[in-house]
Design an enzyme around this catalytic site. Structure first.
Site, mmCIF file in Angstrom:
data_model
loop_
_atom_site.group_PDB
_atom_site.id
_atom_site.type_symbol
_atom_site.label_atom_id
_atom_site.label_comp_id
_atom_site.label_asym_id
_atom_site.label_seq_id
_atom_site.Cartn_x
_atom_site.Cartn_y
_atom_site.Cartn_z
ATOM 1 C CB THR A 30 -0.937 0.022 1.226
ATOM 2 O OG1 THR A 30 -0.160 0.055 2.422
ATOM 3 C CG2 THR A 30 -1.855 -1.187 1.247
ATOM 4 C CG ASP A 31 -1.074 4.821 -1.539
ATOM 5 O OD1 ASP A 31 -1.782 4.612 -0.522
ATOM 6 O OD2 ASP A 31 -1.550 5.258 -2.599
ATOM 7 C CB ALA A 32 1.230 7.692 2.404
ATOM 8 C CB ILE A 35 -5.446 2.566 -1.665
ATOM 9 C CG1 ILE A 35 -4.664 3.723 -2.270
ATOM 10 C CG2 ILE A 35 -6.654 3.073 -0.899
ATOM 11 C CD1 ILE A 35 -5.442 4.493 -3.320
#
Length: 162
Positions: A30-32, A35
């Site tokens: 995931t990203d920050a 997601i």
């Protein structure tokens, strides 16, 4: 070379056979915002394709060492419809849609339950040691034709013509 275990499963119906690969979304995917980072979907589909090959009895290392052939992605089209999130349980559904002498096309869709999240269309080419197109061996061609379903006769004809 030892046999490598397939993690997914095959499912068949009148349209053909699909490979279904389960995948859990982890923190690293995931990203920050929590997601799945867009590029990771390509990694997910690569894992699913490799697992499908294992299930068909195609050992890519042996293929490279014994036949001097390997599969490479020649083209990929991807459409992101909905995001996957941390802790999601996904399924990557792969179908071989076309088989030619030295290449094949696959549809790979990523689902969370029944929600379609990502659609991909992938063209995979078989290359020799020098990076030139190499026809699929008859044994490998037969394995792919076995999961094509109704389009198998058409694909066998195309494979002979290419």
């Amino acid at each position: 070379m030892s046999e490598v275990k397939m993690h997914g499963r095959f499912a068949a119906d009148a349209a053909g056979t699909r490979h279904i690969f389960p995948l859990s979304v982890y923190w690293e995917d995931t990203d920050a915002g929590g997601i799945v980072y867009y590029a990771n979907y390509l990694k997910f589909t690569e894992r699913a394709r490799t697992d499908m090959l294992r299930g068909l009895g195609i050992n890519q290392q042996a293929m490279m060492q014994l036949e001097g052939a390997n599969f490479v992605v020649r083209a990929c089209e991807i459409e992101y419809l909905k995001p996957a999130k941390m802790e999601d349980e996904l399924e990557i559904v792969t179908s071989v849609t076309d088989l030619r002498g030295a290449s094949l096309r696959m549809a790979q869709n990523i689902y969370r339950d029944t929600d379609l999240l990502v659609e991909t269309k992938v063209r995979v080419a078989c290359l020799d040691r020098d990076g030139k197109p190499q026809r699929l061996s008859s044994a490998i061609n037969d394995k792919f034709n076995a999961i094509l379903g109704d389009s198998a006769l058409h694909a066998k004809t195309l494979a002979r013509e290419e």
